[in-house]
Motif scaffolding. Structure first.
Motif, PDB file in Angstrom:
ATOM      1  N   ALA A  18      68.535 115.539 107.155  1.00 37.31           N
ATOM      2  CA  ALA A  18      69.900 115.327 107.393  1.00 37.31           C
ATOM      3  C   ALA A  18      71.036 115.193 106.303  1.00 37.31           C
ATOM      4  O   ALA A  18      72.016 115.871 106.016  1.00 37.31           O
ATOM      5  N   GLU A  21      71.126 118.806 105.005  1.00 36.18           N
ATOM      6  CA  GLU A  21      72.043 119.456 105.781  1.00 36.18           C
ATOM      7  C   GLU A  21      73.722 119.326 105.426  1.00 36.18           C
ATOM      8  O   GLU A  21      74.458 120.133 105.700  1.00 36.18           O
ATOM      9  N   ARG A  50      66.405 118.487 117.916  1.00 36.46           N
ATOM     10  CA  ARG A  50      67.403 119.164 116.745  1.00 36.46           C
ATOM     11  C   ARG A  50      66.666 119.045 115.425  1.00 36.46           C
ATOM     12  O   ARG A  50      67.187 119.635 114.275  1.00 36.46           O
ATOM     13  N   VAL A  54      67.359 121.616 111.930  1.00 38.51           N
ATOM     14  CA  VAL A  54      67.925 120.991 110.800  1.00 38.51           C
ATOM     15  C   VAL A  54      66.894 121.045 109.755  1.00 38.51           C
ATOM     16  O   VAL A  54      67.359 121.455 108.582  1.00 38.51           O
ATOM     17  N   VAL A 156      68.538 112.598 114.734  1.00 36.83           N
ATOM     18  CA  VAL A 156      69.622 113.489 113.923  1.00 36.83           C
ATOM     19  C   VAL A 156      71.011 113.156 113.887  1.00 36.83           C
ATOM     20  O   VAL A 156      71.617 113.079 113.039  1.00 36.83           O
TER      21      VAL A 156
END
Length: 433
Positions: A18, A21, A50, A54, A156
């Motif tokens: 995360a 990302e 998810r 990701v 996430v």
């Protein structure tokens, strides 16, 4: 920012992916070579919605890498510690072996101005102790504690769009560093609470203790409902309209499980006793006891449904993970119920969309199938223990055609009793008339 994440289990892998990302350059470090190899190849070592997408996006961008070598953290200025704090083998206390090892391992690679950020759930007082370790190391690095509030199945989203950010800091200058890490969330209006180490540590365990207490409270009401003929679901609806109480987490059933709530409330109790304030959270022992009793109650109801003749009867257990949208079977009520019924002599067949491999590793004596209908075919009893949507949405008329005995225990109180009874089923909920 250049960030390292120490520990790539459930918390660390999600956090690393995360953060990358969100635009940071991230290296995740773990001693488990197989896990690191999977993550580096874009494969999540556990099921979490998810996360694969990701993870793939972050790896493709070049902003995310993984390593088994702690030296890979060199050059990072923010170091998140996301290792496990399991329950000790010989007590309820948290085992801090991995946290201490992570801090010690980081010391040779820390530089002036670096920030070590604890994400792991630890007993209050741990951060103060670790801050002293950093101060004595001469590295010039400082410590902050930034507890996580992830929900499995939504981890996430909870990382990228948290409902609050808590910073436990010893140096006010570290607030700006964490603000840079979470700039996107803060810009979106996420509340931020800046406090001391002890408060930040207590926030997570206090939240989990409260949620566990709320769940066990309604399950205690279910125990009363079962001997009075009351309906605990209607009771929860009624008291849930009170804004001071609220309806969420007032779902009576088989209780909570997983890798957080059970071990966290036990560790909290142990730490309070160490501090000489065991009486302050003594009620958590009863919270834990109520929770464990509900698993026994489901097994008792199964025996009753089979008129006491359990030996050799086929029992279909629907769900094995501690909650839906996860493959986590740690302290799972569903797996516990399946094992109890097997111990009573039933031929137990377990089905689950995601958790079978983990369950099979822990309890190979059970029979497992990915196919719901295969588990239900010729079953004398069905027990819904994890509220996966595919089980909640089962057609009672169709299922009635493939089972041997039309007996179902709804251990999560998620089915429509009227619909199942209309289809000829002997329906049993928990705390329901």
């Amino acid at each position: 920012m250049r960030i390292s994440v120490i520990g790539c289990g459930y918390l660390g892998a999600v956090h690393a992916a995360a953060m990358a990302e969100l635009g940071h350059d991230v290296v995740g470090v773990d001693i488990d070579a197989a896990k690191v190899s999977m993550l580096a190849a874009g494969k999540a070592p556990f099921f979490e919605p998810r996360l694969p997408e990701v993870l793939a996006s972050a790896l493709a961008s070049g902003r995310l890498t993984f390593s088994t070598d702690l030296a890979a953290v060199h050059g990072a200025s923010i170091h998140f510690v996301a290792v496990g704090t399991p329950q000790s083998k010989d007590s309820y206390a948290a085992d801090l072996t991995y946290v201490d090892a992570a801090i010690e391992g980081l010391l040779p690679f820390l530089s002036e101005g670096d920030l070590v950020v604890g994400k792991s759930t630890v007993p209050v007082g741990t951060a103060e102790r670790l801050s002293a370790v950093l101060a004595q190391s001469g590295t010039g690095a400082s410590l902050a504690w930034n507890p996580e509030f992830l929900r499995e199945g939504f981890a996430v989203k909870d990382t990228v769009e948290p409902d609050r950010l808590v910073y436990g800091v010893g140096d006010a200058a570290d607030v700006a560093k964490l603000d840079e890490v979470y700039a996107q969330a803060l810009a979106a209006g996420t509340p931020r609470i800046v406090t001391d180490y002890a408060t930040a540590e207590l926030v997570k365990v206090a939240a989990n203790a409260f949620l566990a207490t709320k769940i066990s409270f309604i399950n205690a009401m279910a125990e009363i409902a079962e001997v009075t003929g009351a309906d605990v679901t209607a009771l929860a609806d009624a008291i849930g309209h009170d804004a001071r109480i609220g309806r969420r987490f007032l779902n009576a059933g088989v209780g909570f499980g997983g890798g957080c709530l059970p071990k966290d409330i036990r560790a909290f109790t142990a730490r309070a006793e160490e501090l000489g304030r065991g009486e302050s959270v003594a009620f958590l022992k009863e919270v834990d006891a109520i929770n464990m009793r509900r698993r026994d109650r489901v097994a008792e109801l199964a025996v009753q449904a089979l008129d006491g003749a359990v030996l050799g009867k086929k029992v279909a257990v629907l769900g094995v993970t501690f909650k839906p949208h996860s493959d986590d079977v740690r302290d799972s009520p569903a797996l516990d119920v399946a094992v109890k019924l097997k111990g009573l002599g039933a031929d137990v067949v377990v089905t689950d969309p995601e958790g079978l491999d983990n369950a099979r590793t822990r309890h190979p004596q059970l029979l497992y199938t990915q196919m719901t209908e295969e588990a239900l075919r010729h079953a004398d009893l069905a027990v819904l223990v994890t509220e996966w949507p595919e089980y909640v949405e089962l057609d009672p008329v169709h299922v009635a055609e493939i089972v041997r005995g039309r007996h179902i225990i709804d251990a999560r109180n998620v089915l429509d009793p009227a619909a199942w009874k209309a289809a000829g089923w002997d329906y049993t909920g928990l705390g329901r008339a």
